[in-house]
Design an enzyme around this catalytic site. Structure first.
Site, PDB file in Angstrom:
ATOM      1  CG  HIS A  16      30.073  50.697  30.124  1.00  0.00           C
ATOM      2  ND1 HIS A  16      30.685  51.698  29.404  1.00  0.00           N
ATOM      3  CD2 HIS A  16      31.072  49.902  30.546  1.00  0.00           C
ATOM      4  CE1 HIS A  16      31.993  51.510  29.389  1.00  0.00           C
ATOM      5  NE2 HIS A  16      32.258  50.425  30.089  1.00  0.00           N
ATOM      6  CG  HIS A  45      33.834  46.031  32.297  1.00  0.00           C
ATOM      7  ND1 HIS A  45      34.458  45.841  31.086  1.00  0.00           N
ATOM      8  CD2 HIS A  45      33.636  47.368  32.406  1.00  0.00           C
ATOM      9  CE1 HIS A  45      34.654  47.012  30.487  1.00  0.00           C
ATOM     10  NE2 HIS A  45      34.155  47.964  31.269  1.00  0.00           N
ATOM     11  NE  ARG A  48      36.646  42.819  35.323  1.00  0.00           N
ATOM     12  CZ  ARG A  48      36.915  43.941  34.663  1.00  0.00           C
ATOM     13  NH1 ARG A  48      36.898  43.972  33.335  1.00  0.00           N
ATOM     14  NH2 ARG A  48      37.240  45.038  35.313  1.00  0.00           N
ATOM     15  CG  ASN A  83      37.135  44.851  28.874  1.00  0.00           C
ATOM     16  OD1 ASN A  83      36.028  44.449  29.236  1.00  0.00           O
ATOM     17  ND2 ASN A  83      37.870  45.672  29.609  1.00  0.00           N
ATOM     18  CG  ASP A 114      34.874  50.132  27.865  1.00  0.00           C
ATOM     19  OD1 ASP A 114      35.022  51.364  27.894  1.00  0.00           O
ATOM     20  OD2 ASP A 114      34.878  49.429  28.879  1.00  0.00           O
ATOM     21  CG  HIS A 152      37.468  53.461  26.139  1.00  0.00           C
ATOM     22  ND1 HIS A 152      37.196  53.231  27.470  1.00  0.00           N
ATOM     23  CD2 HIS A 152      38.765  53.821  26.087  1.00  0.00           C
ATOM     24  CE1 HIS A 152      38.297  53.446  28.174  1.00  0.00           C
ATOM     25  NE2 HIS A 152      39.262  53.808  27.380  1.00  0.00           N
ATOM     26  CG  ASP A 177      33.149  51.592  33.100  1.00  0.00           C
ATOM     27  OD1 ASP A 177      33.328  50.416  32.739  1.00  0.00           O
ATOM     28  OD2 ASP A 177      33.999  52.487  32.916  1.00  0.00           O
ATOM     29  CG  HIS A 203      39.884  45.677  38.587  1.00  0.00           C
ATOM     30  ND1 HIS A 203      40.369  45.030  37.473  1.00  0.00           N
ATOM     31  CD2 HIS A 203      39.366  46.849  38.129  1.00  0.00           C
ATOM     32  CE1 HIS A 203      40.166  45.774  36.400  1.00  0.00           C
ATOM     33  NE2 HIS A 203      39.549  46.880  36.768  1.00  0.00           N
ATOM     34  N   GLY A 261      38.996  50.807  37.683  1.00  0.00           N
ATOM     35  CA  GLY A 261      37.639  50.283  37.642  1.00  0.00           C
ATOM     36  C   GLY A 261      37.041  50.143  39.025  1.00  0.00           C
TER      37      GLY A 261
HETATM   38  O1  DOR Z   1      37.864  51.812  34.552  1.00  0.00           O
HETATM   39  C1  DOR Z   1      37.768  51.056  33.600  1.00  0.00           C
HETATM   40  N1  DOR Z   1      37.712  49.730  33.776  1.00  0.00           N
HETATM   41  N2  DOR Z   1      37.736  51.543  32.363  1.00  0.00           N
HETATM   42  C2  DOR Z   1      37.825  50.751  31.256  1.00  0.00           C
HETATM   43  O2  DOR Z   1      37.822  51.255  30.174  1.00  0.00           O
HETATM   44  C3  DOR Z   1      37.943  49.293  31.398  1.00  0.00           C
HETATM   45  C4  DOR Z   1      37.408  48.867  32.696  1.00  0.00           C
HETATM   46  C5  DOR Z   1      37.821  47.482  33.051  1.00  0.00           C
HETATM   47  O3  DOR Z   1      37.646  46.565  32.229  1.00  0.00           O
HETATM   48  O4  DOR Z   1      38.295  47.272  34.163  1.00  0.00           O
HETATM   49 ZN    ZN Z   2      35.959  52.543  29.022  1.00  0.00          ZN
HETATM   50 ZN    ZN Z   3      34.152  49.980  30.747  1.00  0.00          ZN
END
Ligand code: DOR
Ligand code: ZN
Ligand code: ZN
Length: 399
Positions: free
Chosen positions: A18, A20, A22, A52, A112, A139, A265, A269, A284
């Site tokens: 898991h 991300h 970007r 995502n 997610d 999710h 996860d 950001h 996040g």
């Molecule tokens: O904290 C999170 N950030 N939870 C999520 O489900 C999405 C993720 C994100 O893409 O920033």
């Molecule tokens: Zn999530």
């Molecule tokens: Zn996530």
């Protein structure tokens, strides 16, 4: 290039189910290249890049791009995760079969970021995934229970005037999908378990013979909602930080195998999306470079697991769950190795700007954490050594 491993712990390369990254869409916060660097420094040899992105990874064009770009960078295997539906809020199942058959070889699909709340759609998704032999990673958030919610439902949220996020939002979906998986005879994987009730539900479901697996994040193992006292949005995450009783249950659940593995996860950001009012901030946290140290702090130091257990929750179980043939198991003689070498006695102080990610806000700022990855090897090639990433070209030049 001889690596002296005296006093160090040799583990199979970590596998993150898991992450991300970007890319495509928010390359101002992380790219496949910078995220791969963070992964290698954290001891990872495989990461699963969540769907995502923008555009959403709901087509083979996107999933194949993610895989190819990861291989071009060449320091960690970046496995694309496909979206379950067309678009994140889609009402129509994505063409999972096409994504699975692409060069990205998608083996996991997830909702997610936006839960598939329609039970009939989820049931069809589980059946479709089962016919393809791929996994659905859920999710687990009932959106009708989290409207306006930005923090765990409890006294800290109330004192700050923040809308509460009930445990039932997560647990109701975990229970529902365990039952859907039972009836459909399929597997389901629960993303970022965050409550004691989820641990109980997963334990119950496993006891019933249901094919359910679950992950926990490093931040849910370490942090609780008392962090909200400072109103600092670096602590905002989805699902939210819970209470100490939840943290305790998650640690126990990971120790006894109810929770199968640790998944970061990792969710970078931009500064303006984190260093603002709590309610307006995005959820996040960064996770790849700090995961091992947090597992040492929360699980190894209290004696809940030993180093054998670290190999299991960081590498072997996640590799098994997703069916990676060449990861997370002992290396046969002569086989190219995916390895993480860890100095168990080292400690280090986290500073956001020193992390490889483009985003550098972190809830662990200035924390001193135990254990440090000193080398990572992907198929026998050193990808990180003493805090420095070795790109493909470095090693081509340097031999
Ligand atoms: O904290 C999170 N950030 N939870 C999520 O489900 C999405 C993720 C994100 O893409 O920033
Ligand atoms: Zn999530
Ligand atoms: Zn996530």
């Amino acid at each position: 290039d001889v690596i002296d491993g005296a006093g160090q712990v040799l583990l199979p390369g970590f596998v993150d189910l898991h992450t991300h990254l970007r890319e495509p869409g928010r390359e101002d916060t992380e790219t496949i290249e910078t995220g791969s660097a963070a992964a290698a420094l954290g001891g990872y040899t495989a990461v699963f890049a969540m769907a995502n992105t923008s555009p959403v990874a709901d087509s083979v064009v996107v999933t194949d791009h993610v895989w190819r770009r990861g291989q071009d960078v060449g320091i960690v295997d970046v496995h694309p995760v496909g979206a379950v539906t067309v678009g994140l809020e889609g009402k129509q199942l994505a063409e999972m079969g096409t994504m699975a058959a692409g060069v990205g070889n998608v083996r996991m699909f997830s909702d997610d970021g936006k839960c598939v709340d329609d039970p009939l759609l989820m049931r069809r998704a589980l059946e479709y995934a089962s016919s393809l032999g791929v996994l659905i990673a859920q999710h687990a958030e009932e959106p009708r229970l989290t409207v306006g919610a930005v923090a765990h439902e409890g006294p800290n949220a109330a004192r700050l005037g923040l809308a509460g996020w009930p445990r039932a939002a997560e647990e109701s979906i975990v229970a529902r999908d365990a039952l859907l998986a039972r009836d459909a005879g399929t597997r389901v994987h629960i993303c970022h378990a965050s409550t004691a009730g989820t641990v109980e539900l997963v334990k119950w479901a496993k006891g019933q013979g249901i094919s359910i697996t679950a992950e926990v994040t490093p931040h849910h193992l370490l942090l609780d909602d008392s962090r909200l006292a400072t109103y600092d949005a670096v602590n905002k995450v989805n699902p939210p930080l819970r209470e100490t009783s939840d943290v305790e249950a998650l640690r126990q659940g990971l120790a006894d195998g109810t929770i199968d593995c640790v998944a970061t996860d990792h969710a970078p950001h931009a500064e303006q999306d984190k260093c603002c009012e709590f309610a307006a901030a995005r959820p996040g946290m960064l996770g790849l470079e700090t995961a091992l140290s947090i597992v040492v702090r929360t699980m190894v130091e209290p004696g809940l697991i030993d180093w054998r257990g670290v190999a299991k929750v960081m590498s072997e179980r996640p590799a098994e769950i997703v069916g990676l043939p060449d990861q997370g198991r002992p290396i046969e003689v002569g086989e190219p190795a995916n390895l993480a070498l860890v100095d168990p006695d080292a400690s280090w102080t986290v500073t956001g700007p020193a992390l490889a990610s483009i985003a550098n806000n972190t809830p662990y700022e200035a924390m001193t954490l135990p254990g440090r990855v000193t080398a990572t090897l992907l198929r026998g090639r050193v990808t990180a050594r003493d805090g420095v990433v070795r790109s493909k070209t470095d090693s081509e030049i340097g031999g």
